[in-house]
Design a protein around this motif. Structure first.
Motif, short mmCIF file in Angstrom:
data_model
loop_
_atom_site.label_atom_id
_atom_site.label_comp_id
_atom_site.label_asym_id
_atom_site.label_seq_id
_atom_site.Cartn_x
_atom_site.Cartn_y
_atom_site.Cartn_z
N ASN A 59 0.80 -1.22 0.00
CA ASN A 59 0.00 0.00 0.00
C ASN A 59 0.84 1.28 0.00
OD1 ASN A 59 0.87 -0.39 2.67
ND2 ASN A 59 -0.75 0.92 3.45
N LYS A 60 2.16 1.13 -0.07
CA LYS A 60 3.04 2.29 -0.14
C LYS A 60 4.11 2.06 -1.19
CE LYS A 60 1.22 4.72 3.21
NZ LYS A 60 0.62 6.05 2.97
N THR A 61 4.44 3.11 -1.91
CA THR A 61 5.54 3.01 -2.86
C THR A 61 6.87 3.23 -2.14
OG1 THR A 61 5.62 5.35 -3.43
CG2 THR A 61 4.03 3.98 -4.62
N ILE A 62 7.97 2.95 -2.81
CA ILE A 62 9.29 3.20 -2.23
C ILE A 62 9.45 4.69 -1.95
CG2 ILE A 62 11.78 2.99 -2.57
CD1 ILE A 62 10.26 0.33 -2.22
N ASN A 90 7.49 3.97 -8.86
CA ASN A 90 7.01 2.86 -9.70
C ASN A 90 7.16 1.50 -9.02
OD1 ASN A 90 6.43 4.60 -11.88
ND2 ASN A 90 8.57 4.52 -12.57
N TYR A 91 7.67 1.49 -7.77
CA TYR A 91 7.94 0.22 -7.10
C TYR A 91 7.39 0.20 -5.68
CZ TYR A 91 11.39 0.05 -10.87
OH TYR A 91 11.99 0.08 -12.10
N SER A 92 7.13 -1.01 -5.19
CA SER A 92 6.76 -1.21 -3.79
C SER A 92 7.42 -2.50 -3.30
CB SER A 92 5.24 -1.30 -3.64
OG SER A 92 4.73 -2.39 -4.39
N ILE A 93 7.50 -2.67 -1.99
CA ILE A 93 8.14 -3.85 -1.41
C ILE A 93 7.37 -5.11 -1.80
CG2 ILE A 93 8.72 -5.00 0.76
CD1 ILE A 93 10.50 -2.63 0.11
N SER A 94 8.12 -6.19 -2.07
CA SER A 94 7.46 -7.41 -2.52
C SER A 94 7.70 -8.62 -1.62
CB SER A 94 7.93 -7.78 -3.93
OG SER A 94 9.30 -8.13 -3.92
N PHE A 98 10.44 -9.09 4.14
CA PHE A 98 10.94 -7.71 4.20
C PHE A 98 9.74 -6.77 4.09
CE2 PHE A 98 13.10 -3.95 2.23
CZ PHE A 98 13.99 -3.70 3.26
N LYS A 99 9.49 -6.01 5.13
CA LYS A 99 8.31 -5.16 5.20
C LYS A 99 8.66 -3.69 4.97
CE LYS A 99 5.77 -8.69 6.42
NZ LYS A 99 4.76 -9.27 5.51
N ASN A 100 7.62 -2.90 4.73
CA ASN A 100 7.82 -1.46 4.58
C ASN A 100 8.51 -0.87 5.80
OD1 ASN A 100 6.55 -1.63 2.11
ND2 ASN A 100 4.63 -0.74 2.80
N GLU A 206 7.07 -4.13 -9.42
CA GLU A 206 6.71 -2.94 -10.19
C GLU A 206 5.24 -2.61 -9.94
OE1 GLU A 206 8.82 -2.22 -14.12
OE2 GLU A 206 8.69 -4.42 -14.08
N ARG A 207 4.98 -1.36 -9.77
CA ARG A 207 3.62 -0.90 -9.53
C ARG A 207 2.82 -0.88 -10.82
NH1 ARG A 207 2.18 5.32 -7.72
NH2 ARG A 207 -0.07 5.16 -7.93
N GLU A 208 1.62 -1.45 -10.76
CA GLU A 208 0.73 -1.41 -11.93
C GLU A 208 -0.02 -0.09 -11.92
OE1 GLU A 208 -1.79 -4.78 -11.90
OE2 GLU A 208 -0.15 -6.23 -11.76
N GLN A 209 -0.33 0.41 -13.10
CA GLN A 209 -0.95 1.73 -13.22
C GLN A 209 -2.32 1.81 -12.57
OE1 GLN A 209 -0.93 2.92 -17.32
NE2 GLN A 209 1.28 3.19 -17.40
N ASN A 210 -3.01 0.68 -12.49
CA ASN A 210 -4.35 0.73 -11.93
C ASN A 210 -4.38 0.45 -10.42
OD1 ASN A 210 -3.66 -1.93 -11.98
ND2 ASN A 210 -5.56 -2.67 -12.92
N GLU A 211 -3.18 0.32 -9.80
CA GLU A 211 -3.15 0.11 -8.35
C GLU A 211 -3.44 1.41 -7.65
OE1 GLU A 211 -0.26 -2.79 -6.52
OE2 GLU A 211 0.77 -2.35 -8.40
#
Length: 213
Positions: A59-62, A90-94, A98-100, A206-211
């Motif tokens: 729910n959060k980007t880098i 454009n990225y978030s933790i996966s 490893f958490k935010n 990678e973050r999708e545009q519709n997220e």
């Protein structure tokens, strides 16, 4: 009877000496636990004003995480400027390991280190994405780290700071351990009197545009 009493006293002294030797050997471990606890407490204390922020993965980007870190640091220090590469949004933790919040703590530690080296400008740069791993460089214009000390930065209980009597030196070591366990890493790219460049390698998606974030 006197001989038995003497033997009992001798055994007691020997046992005490053995216990004392064990305690001395364990002292570095006690210091490590104390230091780690202090670091965690300090981070949590500074985060009291940010309870509204969510740090579960996805729910959060880098970029959001770096912005949060700078906001927390600004509570006690505002004598610096920073820029964050827009590509990081454009990225978030996966990684499940490893958490935010893990990245937040690592970033806060690195920013504090930069500021303690008299940094006035910090650049957060994207340095490439490959196979689920993102490289991020933290570049500052501080006083740098002496060449002979760079290779020791990630050793436990090592610190370049000697201005107080507190036990220090585990922040960078913990950062590396946390990242290694998640399949990432951290290291010093270079350091001089003009500044230091540190790189983080973190597991991301990678973050999708519709997220929605």
């Amino acid at each position: 009877q006197d001989k038995e009493d003497h033997d009992t006293v001798a055994d007691d002294i020997q046992n005490r000496q053995s216990i004392n030797k064990r305690l001395i050997k364990l002292q570095p471990d006690f210091e490590f636990i104390k230091t780690s606890s202090e670091q965690i407490y300090n981070i949590l204390d500074k985060m009291k004003g940010f309870k509204h922020m969510r740090y579960s993965n996805g729910n959060k980007t880098i970029t959001d995480i770096f912005e949060s870190a700078f906001k927390i640091i600004s509570i006690s220090n505002t004598n610096y400027d920073y820029t964050i590469d827009e590509k990081l949004s454009n990225y978030s933790i996966s990684s499940k390991n490893f958490k935010n919040a893990d990245l937040l703590g690592i970033v806060i530690n690195n920013i504090k280190n930069s500021l303690e080296a008299s940094t006035s400008k910090i650049y957060i740069l994207s340095n490439g994405y490959k196979k689920g791993l993102l490289k991020i460089r933290i570049v500052d214009n501080g006083g740098g780290i002496r060449k002979e000390l760079v290779k020791k930065i990630f050793e436990p209980n090592f610190s370049t700071k000697t201005q107080d009597n507190s036990i220090r030196g585990n922040g960078m070591y913990l950062n590396k351990q946390i990242l290694n366990q998640a399949g990432g890493d951290t290291y010093i790219i270079g350091s001089s009197s003009k500044g230091t460049t540190l790189e983080l390698v973190i597991p991301v998606k990678e973050r999708e545009q519709n997220e929605i974030y």
